[in-house]
Design a protein around this motif. Structure first.
Motif, PDB file in Angstrom:
ATOM      1  N   GLN A 140       1.185   4.122  -3.011  1.00  0.00           N
ATOM      2  CA  GLN A 140       0.992   5.535  -2.714  1.00  0.00           C
ATOM      3  C   GLN A 140       2.193   6.352  -3.186  1.00  0.00           C
ATOM      4  O   GLN A 140       2.045   7.428  -3.779  1.00  0.00           O
ATOM      5  CB  GLN A 140       0.779   5.736  -1.213  1.00  0.00           C
ATOM      6  CG  GLN A 140       0.330   7.140  -0.818  1.00  0.00           C
ATOM      7  CD  GLN A 140      -1.028   7.498  -1.393  1.00  0.00           C
ATOM      8  OE1 GLN A 140      -1.956   6.698  -1.377  1.00  0.00           O
ATOM      9  NE2 GLN A 140      -1.138   8.699  -1.940  1.00  0.00           N
ATOM     10  N   ALA A 162       0.832  -1.198   0.000  1.00  0.00           N
ATOM     11  CA  ALA A 162       0.000   0.000   0.000  1.00  0.00           C
ATOM     12  C   ALA A 162       0.872   1.255   0.000  1.00  0.00           C
ATOM     13  O   ALA A 162       0.595   2.226  -0.720  1.00  0.00           O
ATOM     14  CB  ALA A 162      -0.931  -0.006   1.214  1.00  0.00           C
ATOM     15  N   CYS A 183      -4.609   1.318   0.346  1.00  0.00           N
ATOM     16  CA  CYS A 183      -4.448   1.901   1.688  1.00  0.00           C
ATOM     17  C   CYS A 183      -5.691   1.667   2.538  1.00  0.00           C
ATOM     18  O   CYS A 183      -5.593   1.352   3.738  1.00  0.00           O
ATOM     19  CB  CYS A 183      -4.151   3.393   1.575  1.00  0.00           C
ATOM     20  SG  CYS A 183      -2.511   3.770   0.900  1.00  0.00           S
ATOM     21  N   GLU A 212      -5.857  -0.531   6.014  1.00  0.00           N
ATOM     22  CA  GLU A 212      -6.314   0.154   7.229  1.00  0.00           C
ATOM     23  C   GLU A 212      -7.499  -0.575   7.855  1.00  0.00           C
ATOM     24  O   GLU A 212      -7.583  -0.709   9.075  1.00  0.00           O
ATOM     25  CB  GLU A 212      -6.703   1.595   6.897  1.00  0.00           C
ATOM     26  CG  GLU A 212      -7.045   2.430   8.123  1.00  0.00           C
ATOM     27  CD  GLU A 212      -7.310   3.881   7.781  1.00  0.00           C
ATOM     28  OE1 GLU A 212      -7.829   4.598   8.654  1.00  0.00           O
ATOM     29  OE2 GLU A 212      -6.995   4.295   6.641  1.00  0.00           O
TER      30      GLU A 212
END
Length: 572
Positions: free
Chosen positions: A115, A111, A145, A149
């Motif tokens: 990014q 992730a 992401c 999370e």
């Protein structure tokens, strides 16, 4: 390695699977071109970009996350072609920054890598547009992401599959973000290429490609065949694809790229005779090479030192400013990289040293002659359908024995590659003049004044090219509707600086209709560059018609020799 991570060997395998999947889909991606012109090249550019990286990965002696990451970053940066290829190389570079320092690839650092990839790519583009490969990449990074999370223990296979599925959804929304895509009835071609790479990577992770990969390793063709096919007449896209299909049936690693003479052909095969015989159906051959693959030596591949790359492409605001920024100015870069490329060049320039030199991208004997007469030191053969790579530009610059080198891309799809080369060259000052068309490049050279400083010339050249309006005359390869233009396959189109400005059945009529939308009270000069398929007599006849239609303008007719485009016409 844990059960929820990827080691270096698997990473390399996945990347190569992604490259193969894109290669198999490249012609389909080419067909997603918004304008129905015979030069859709996004799939080809992205495929050649990732192939450069794949070749470096294949050549690694030691496979670690650091070496694989370096190979992917270095290879794609040097091999980047076209805007889509440059953006793809920056996405890979961003991922490399994260993964090169890891012991293994996990959902969390995946992730983070996605990014970083998006941040890096956005910073390489002057004016990012929504509805492009950047939008699709950003959607994937955001989704990855969110998934990590929500569930820190997510399986990496689930992370990849769900992220790719969401990127597909974003891709399908690109026509709603860019009206030109909606009008053409296509999704963004660069975004599609990125999705296909990741789908191939996922197949590699799941082991779907294992069987084909084993077959590929076992299958070695005995001969490498290369030649220029001097076409007796223009080969249509359909004919070229049919020709490529035949070559693929007798070999592998096939390429049939358009060039000034017709096609540059490459393939590996066990039947070189068939590859040569088939070509005689389309024309004659020159520069024929048949190489025994069994005896051909394997040369080690150069990898940029990662610290040098970081210095070469460093953006001072990279870590503090996550927002998209403009293209960074040229700064210190890799002297070793430039030296290696200069040493690798097969022809070191014997020309005496001078203060300022010039590199230009052009195709066609006539256009090349014009640029040489105007003082261009090194020409890169290319343009539409043949976007040179970043390394091609660097090699050309290495041949120019000058302290300052101006680069004229002469095509909007080559500017990013030229700017990327600018950021990788250290031993010379590089100035990229963002010429989007051949006539802009010619004007830039005409307006260069030897008694002025490079900085003064850069300012003047940038200003003067803005006064050049260009239209290119070619044919449509499919039915479509763009704006108010209803286009049928075979129609003649006038493609202007900002889109299609005229459509007709005859070349001359369409040329005149195009110029009626370009010529105004300030226009003084019309320059006509006729292509490979047009005779001098036809071009002069068009010139006379233009003189009658626009009596307040001087009309010049020049031999261009360019493929695909019947005429390139500028108004100044």
């Amino acid at each position: 390695m844990s059960t929820n991570s990827i080691d270096a060997q698997l990473m390399a395998k996945m990347f190569l699977a992604g490259a193969r999947n894109l290669e198999s889909k490249k012609e389909w991606i080419n067909e997603l071109n918004v304008f129905p012109v015979p030069d859709g090249d996004t799939g080809t550019n992205m495929s050649l970009t990732i192939k450069s990286a794949a070749d470096e990965v294949k050549g690694l002696e030691s496979v670690t996350l650091e070496t694989v990451s370096k190979a992917i970053s270095s290879g794609s940066l040097r091999g980047a072609r076209g805007n889509s290829g440059v953006i793809l190389s920056q996405l890979f570079r961003g991922c490399s920054k994260v993964w090169r320092n890891e012991a293994e690839i996990t959902p969390k650092n995946t992730a983070a890598a996605f990014q970083k990839a998006v941040e890096t790519a956005y910073k390489a583009v002057m004016k990012p547009k929504e509805g492009t490969i950047l939008t699709v990449a950003r959607g994937g990074a955001t989704k990855a992401c969110e998934l990590v999370e929500e569930n820190p223990d997510i399986e990496i296979g689930d992370l990849l599959s769900q992220t790719i599925r969401y990127m597909d959804e974003v891709l399908n929304q690109t026509p709603e973000m860019l009206p030109v895509l909606k009008e053409a009835g296509v999704v963004d071609s660069g975004g599609q290429g990125l999705v296909q790479i990741l789908k191939g990577c996922l197949n590699g992770f799941l082991g779907i490609e294992e069987e084909e990969e084993e077959k590929e390793e076992v299958r070695k063709f005995n001969y490498r065949v290369e030649y220029i096919l001097n076409c007796a007449k223009h080969i249509s896209k359909e004919e070229r694809l049919k020709f490529v299909g035949f070559l693929e049936s007798i070999g592998a690693d096939v390429a049939a790229e358009r060039c000034d003479q017709g096609l540059k052909v490459y393939l590996n095969t066990d039947d070189p005779g068939a590859a040569l015989t088939k070509a005689t159906e389309y024309g004659t051959m020159s520069r024929i090479h048949v190489i025994n693959n069994i005896d051909r030596p394997v040369y080690p591949l150069h990898l940029f030192d990662e610290k040098e790359l970081e210095e070469a492409l460093k953006n001072p605001e990279e870590d503090s400013d996550p927002e998209p920024a403009s293209q960074p100015e040229a700064g210190n870069s890799s002297a070793a990289a430039a030296a290696d490329l200069a040493a690798a060049s097969s022809e070191a320039s014997p020309a005496p040293h001078k203060d300022v030199g010039f590199v230009a991208v052009s195709i066609g004997e006539g256009l090349g002659g014009i640029f040489r007469d105007l003082g261009v030191d090194c020409l890169i053969e290319g343009g539409q359908t043949m976007n040179p790579s970043t390394e091609d530009v660097m090699n050309a610059v290495a041949k120019v024995n000058a302290d300052t080198v101006f680069i004229l891309p002469n095509n909007k799809n080559i500017i990013l590659a030229a700017q990327q080369a600018q950021n990788l060259i250290h031993d010379k000052k590089i100035i990229v003049i963002p010429t989007k068309t051949i006539p802009q490049g010619i004007t830039a050279m005409i307006d260069y004044m030897p008694d002025k400083t490079p900085a003064e010339n850069e300012t003047a050249m940038r200003e003067e090219i803005l006064a050049v309006k260009t239209v290119e005359l070619t044919y449509a390869v499919r039915d479509t509707r763009i704006g108010d233009n209803v286009i049928h396959s075979g129609d003649i189109m006038g493609v202007g600086d900002h889109g299609i400005i005229a459509v007709g059945k005859e070349v001359d009529d369409t040329a005149i209709a195009s110029l009626k939308k370009m010529v105004d009270s300030d226009s003084e000069l019309i320059s006509v560059y006729y292509g490979k398929e047009m005779s001098e007599e036809k071009a002069q006849a068009l010139g006379e018609k233009l003189g009658e239609a626009f009596p307040d303008c001087d009309v010049e007719v020049n031999a261009g020799g360019q493929p695909i485009y019947y005429y390139i016409i500028s108004v100044e």
